[in-house]
Write a protein that holds these residues in place. Sequence first.
Motif, PDB file in Angstrom:
ATOM      1  N   LEU A 161       0.817  -1.219   0.000  1.00  0.00           N
ATOM      2  CA  LEU A 161       0.000   0.000   0.000  1.00  0.00           C
ATOM      3  C   LEU A 161       0.849   1.266   0.000  1.00  0.00           C
ATOM      4  N   GLY A 162       2.135   1.117   0.196  1.00  0.00           N
ATOM      5  CA  GLY A 162       3.015   2.293   0.222  1.00  0.00           C
ATOM      6  C   GLY A 162       2.772   3.155   1.444  1.00  0.00           C
ATOM      7  N   VAL A 163       2.523   2.504   2.606  1.00  0.00           N
ATOM      8  CA  VAL A 163       2.313   3.266   3.846  1.00  0.00           C
ATOM      9  C   VAL A 163       3.343   2.839   4.896  1.00  0.00           C
ATOM     10  N   SER A 164       3.423   3.638   5.941  1.00  0.00           N
ATOM     11  CA  SER A 164       4.374   3.326   7.014  1.00  0.00           C
ATOM     12  C   SER A 164       3.969   2.049   7.749  1.00  0.00           C
ATOM     13  N   VAL A 165       4.959   1.244   8.091  1.00  0.00           N
ATOM     14  CA  VAL A 165       4.666   0.035   8.880  1.00  0.00           C
ATOM     15  C   VAL A 165       4.051   0.408  10.230  1.00  0.00           C
ATOM     16  N   LYS A 166       4.316   1.640  10.676  1.00  0.00           N
ATOM     17  CA  LYS A 166       3.782   2.074  11.976  1.00  0.00           C
ATOM     18  C   LYS A 166       2.258   2.105  11.985  1.00  0.00           C
TER      19      LYS A 166
END
Length: 319
Positions: A161-166
């Motif tokens: 998704l191209g998002v932060s793992v956080k």
Amino acid sequence: MARKKIALIGSGQIGGTLAHLAALKELGDIVLFDIVDGVPQGKALDISQAAPAEGYDAKIKGTSEYKDIEGADVVIVTAGVPRKPGMSRDDLLEINLKVMEQVGAGIAKYAPDSFVICITNPLDAMVWALQKFSGLPHNKVVGMAGVLDSSRFCHFIAEELGVSVKDVNAFVLGGHGDTMVPLARYSTVAGIPLTDIVKMGWLSKEKLDEIIQRTRDGGAEIVGLLKTGSAFYAPAASAIAMAESYLKDKKRVLPAAAYLDGSYGVKGCYVGVPIIIGAGGSEKVIEIALNGSEQKAFDNSVAAVEGLIEACKKIAPKL
Ligand code: TXD
């Protein structure tokens, strides 16, 4: 206040990485134990010599004698043999069961008040055997697999998704094997369940299924690439998260192989479920509601673990 003491039984790939991470996080003094003389001593010296560069304070000792783990607050067990390409985790059962017997005796004698985290494969059966061999209470002996499996799931989702793992929180239940159960409904990106993310059209159902399968095969993918051993950075980081939650009474809710005494309809077996880890060890099993297909997949996974436990009982009748 004296420093906490962390004993690592097995000083191979994961054991060495655990020692380095525990030192970097200043979780306490560290004892590296192994039956191969020289390896724990060498790694302890190397990690001690990294301290001035990193700026951590910890006493790190390598040993081949169980008495050196005396009084440990946490014991993390990686002793045994890892997989080679083409081997399943279950192929390790017989050899590693014997190892658990020795390790259990060492813990019973020198660290009976510790919190024990087992990593050795086949995980769910080995943690069950280790608890029996050590005689420690069930809440003080857990297995690490769920944090790793969830972390792998998280990584793949975040990457896709191209998002932060956080912002990704993934959830995997069941045994640490081919039957593990990654739960899309309880896995979220910034609080949005993956099932809704599919409905929103952000992730296709096919891609999600592919990621779920890749998570299940996560260990084998790395074994296939490394050829001479199995994953160690992520397994070590996952066990450290559990150790830290115990040592600092953080009460994190983490998926781990915990003893089930009736919850989830399972009795007398260790299997991956969410638990609260705090100063009391495994303080509470969180029982989540499963739908029909999730329950079926979970039952299937439990049956696989029970099969391994039966195999252990045949090999070691005193269990
Ligand atoms: O999610 C998970 N639980 C896992 C489990 C993820 C990855 C790997 N997982 C398993 O961890 C793997 O299948 C192995 O059973 C363990 C340890 O893996 P690691 O990669 O650290 O294996 P190594 O490098 O071979 O280290 C094992 C060490 C090695 O140094 C041996 O000499 C030692 O264990 N060993 C022992 N130490 C103490 N006592 C005994 N009897 C003993 N036998 C071997």
